[in-house]
Design an enzyme around this catalytic site. Structure first.
Site: not given
Length: 259
Positions: A145-146, A142-143, A19, A81-82, A234, A206
């Protein structure tokens, strides 16, 4: 038809990104794998090189059909991931085209539910709210968090950002629609229909796919093979590139090419 990249020769490997990002994330892996395999990377509709490729309805099933159209010979489908959810849909709906399934830092159900570890619903709600305000800031968050949990956090974020910024960014509508997949998709019952060789790769650190989910997925897909990267988060194919390529290549050799 979706645009895609195609390099190398041999057993075809189709890579599907996660995503908010695009196929640029696979470039380091492609450079190593194309020496031994035919490597195909594809951007999801509305992302990267397919930013202007709109489909309706925007569903996992419809996206899988569009990706199936570019697979011209039986292939291994690899989803991160997604992308793992889309790869799983491909394996179930197009078994003649998909001869092996690999999910990377993925889960059949991303959101936390009763007796099921996952992302807390309020986190995804926050992302929807942030998308309305600032798309780029949402992607940057989001990056982070990954990469969270990775011993190379800053370097991972920097590399991911450089790789994805080579291509156009998705618009708010595409991001919002695809974020709903993480909230709503539940493939737990579909896993029992997977008949192809199936490899699951996880990062123990992760922050999006908790390690507690690994054993639960094993119960749903007992014939699958599992590899856990002890010091990865992740984006494990970024932080542990050579380990990732070696793991994937070894599995392909023993589970696909030897048969």
């Amino acid at each position: 038809m979706l645009k895609f990249t195609n390099s190398g020769a041999g057993l075809p490997l189709v890579f599907i990104h996660g995503w908010g990002l695009n196929s640029g994330v696979w470039q380091p892996s492609v450079k190593l794998l194309e020496q031994s395999f035919r490597v195909i990377t594809v951007d999801l509709p509305g992302f990267g090189t397919n930013v202007d490729h709109q489909i309706s309805p925007y569903t996992i099933t419809n996206i899988a059909k569009h990706i199936a159209d570019i697979i011209d010979e039986p292939a291994i489908v690899i989803g991160w991931s997604l992308g793992g959810i889309i790869a799983t849909e491909l394996a179930c709906q197009f078994p003649k085209k998909v001869i092996g399934l690999v999910t990377v830092a993925s889960t059949p159900c991303f959101v936390e539910q009763e007796n099921w570890p996952g992302i807390k619903p309020e986190v995804l709600t926050l992302f929807h709210r942030q998308l309305e305000e600032d798309t780029q800031k949402t992607i940057n968050n989001f990056l982070k968090i990954q990469a969270m949990g990775s011993p190379h956090l800053r370097n991972d974020i920097k590399q991911l950002r450089e790789l994805i910024m080579q291509y156009p960014m998705p618009n708010k509508t595409t991001l919002d629609l695809s974020l709903r997949f993480l909230e709503e998709e539940d493939q737990r019952q579909q896993l029992k229909h997977i008949t192809q060789p199936f490899l699951r790769i996880y990062g123990k650190l992760d922050g999006l796919v908790p390690k507690a989910v690994i054993e639960k997925v094993t119960l749903l897909a007992p014939a699958s093979d599992v590899v856990i990267f002890e010091k990865a988060s992740h984006a494990l194919f970024i932080s542990e590139l050579e380990h990732f390529v070696d793991t994937l290549s070894s599995w392909l050799k023993h589970r696909i090419l030897s048969e």
